[in-house]
Design an enzyme around this catalytic site. Structure first.
Site: not given
Ligand code: 2M8
Length: 466
Positions: A43, A47, A49, A97, A126, A186, A188, A373-374, A417
């Site tokens: 990244y 960004w 947030w 990116y 965000q 956020g 994603d 990830y999320w 992360e």
């Protein structure tokens, strides 16, 4: 020597000193001269947030740099008040990116929303953590903040940001802000968005090239099909000049975390207004009204969690996402609601205290994936928010344990992360900025008393936070 360099070189041999130095090194390494990138590799821009969380940590070691972090972001604000989710660094190659500035085309002169012409940005937003961050940055060094006129400078911009969310983004007409792309909350690729996203026609696969897979394992990242839908949504918004009223939003959701942060930030804006001599009453009233709307529209007493609302179907989105626990941070949340949220966090779906940090999705759901990830992994920013919520609601022991676990995880994983919740193994990239920044904040969060500095931060009393 800058304050940050001094902090990175500060003496001390204990584990905390080591962690403080290591976290400070991460933030030094990710500083570009005007702001902090979340990660040099994955990244490489600013960004929204992320920067707010970074400022919350930086304030302890370099308060002026924390102010600068937020002011750089606010410098890219659009004429309609929106704060873009990415501010692009012009010295980074376009291919580093995706989606890059040539996709978003923000600086075109015909943009009704008034994108700045001097800097390239994305067009989506965000979660609004910024006023909360600005207030916490001020509290860390009120004298320095006053000397630089920090609050008077940021107040009008933060107020415009909140006005944008309260007006252009109240797509449901019920007093909450809507997100129109899964990147906006956020979180994603949360399973919470699956059904709403499935309605979106994917963009042709050959129409874009993902850059994230150059740095991350495909098993940890969103799928190609997710990306094809993200691209379609963003392109549609862009092709309608980022005009919220004209865009046919295929994805429109009221998200609990996004709105809880807006409410906490509205309270912070009231505190800021008092310091700068503006009308704090309007902010308090808005915070109160939004809290009522959050409870009316998103609280599900039977489930014991807040549920996002899909504005296209008009229905709540069933399932347990970590977003539904975040309203714990809202000042004035009824105690029975807070108690129910804590019960849910401790229950089988999130197993607070029994797994590593707070999983991003229901551990018992078939959609749960501890690596992707999320869709299940535990993240440091949402865990930090829940830590604040626990402290706010008198759960000192649970807050203290979560804080210790979070610090240990940040240290052990080299500021990963995110984590696999069962094994605690770091996933995604390392030296991740908000992990380092929030570790710094937790290190400073009033020793081991577990209060986390949470409840009093919004009282408006300078110097009361630490
Ligand atoms: C992730 O999102 C970006 C898109 O904005 C991406 O996947 O490329 C999310 O974790 C988001 O919450 C975060 O702000 C961003 C940068 O850390 O990365």
């Amino acid at each position: 020597m800058t304050a940050l360099l001094e902090a990175a070189a500060a003496p001390g041999t204990g584990r905390r000193d080591h962690l403080r130095r290591a976290a400070t090194h991460v933030l030094l390494g990710n500083w570009t001269g005007a702001a902090t990138v979340p990660s040099r590799a994955l990244y490489p821009h600013q960004w929204s947030w992320d920067s707010a969380f970074v400022a919350i940590g930086l304030r302890h070691v370099a308060p002026r740099r924390a102010q600068r972090e937020l002011e750089t972001l606010l410098g890219a604000q659009w004429g309609d008040g929106r704060i873009p989710h990415i501010v692009f660094n012009p010295s980074v190659p376009l291919g580093a990116y995706f989606p890059s500035p040539d996709f978003w085309r923000s600086s075109g002169t015909d943009r009704v929303a008034g994108a700045p012409s001097t800097v390239e940005t994305s067009g989506i937003v965000q979660p609004p953590v910024h006023a909360l961050a600005a207030w916490l940055v001020h509290l860390a060094d009120p004298a320095e903040s006053r000397r630089r006129g920090f609050l008077p400078r940021v107040y009008p911009r933060l107020a415009a940001w909140h006005r944008y969310l309260a007006t252009s983004r109240d797509l449901g007409g019920g007093g909450l802000a809507a997100v129109t792309h899964p990147w906006e909350p956020g979180l994603d690729n949360s399973p919470s968005w699956d059904a709403a996203l499935a309605r979106v026609e994917p963009a042709p696969r050959e129409s874009f090239r993902r850059a994230d897979l150059d740095h991350g394992s495909p098993a940890d990242r969103p799928t190609d099909l997710d990306y094809a839908r993200y691209v379609r949504l963003a392109a549609t918004y862009r092709d309608h000049a980022y005009d919220d009223a004209r865009t046919p939003h295929a994805f429109a959701v009221e998200d609990p975390c996004f709105n809880a942060l807006l409410i906490a930030s509205e309270h912070a804006l009231a505190a800021i207004a008092r310091v700068v001599g503006a009308d704090d009453g309007a902010h308090r009233r808005r915070a109160g009204a939004a809290t009522g709307a959050l409870l009316d529209r998103l609280w599900d007493p039977a489930a014991g969690v807040f549920l996002p609302r899909d504005l296209v179907t008009g229905e709540p989105i069933a399932g347990y996402g970590v977003s539904g626990l975040i309203p714990l941070i809202v000042p004035g949340l009824p105690e029975d609601v807070a108690a129910a949220l804590v019960r849910t966090a401790r229950g089988p779906r999130f197993r607070l205290g029994q797994v590593h940090l707070v999983p991003s999705y229901d551990l018992t759901a078939k959609e749960f994936d501890g690596n992707r990830y999320w869709r299940g992994p535990s993240w440091f920013n949402t865990t930090w928010l829940i830590h604040r919520g626990l402290a706010r609601h008198g759960e000192a022991g649970a807050a203290r344990r979560l804080r210790a676990q979070t610090l240990d995880a940040a240290d052990r994983t080299g500021f990963a992360e995110y984590l696999e919740p069962y094994t605690g193994k770091g996933r995604g990239i390392r030296r991740f900025s908000w992990t380092a920044a929030l570790a710094l904040d937790l290190l400073h969060a009033s020793g081991d008393d577990g209060s986390g500095g949470a409840p009093e931060d919004l009282s408006g009393e300078e110097g009361s936070a630490r």
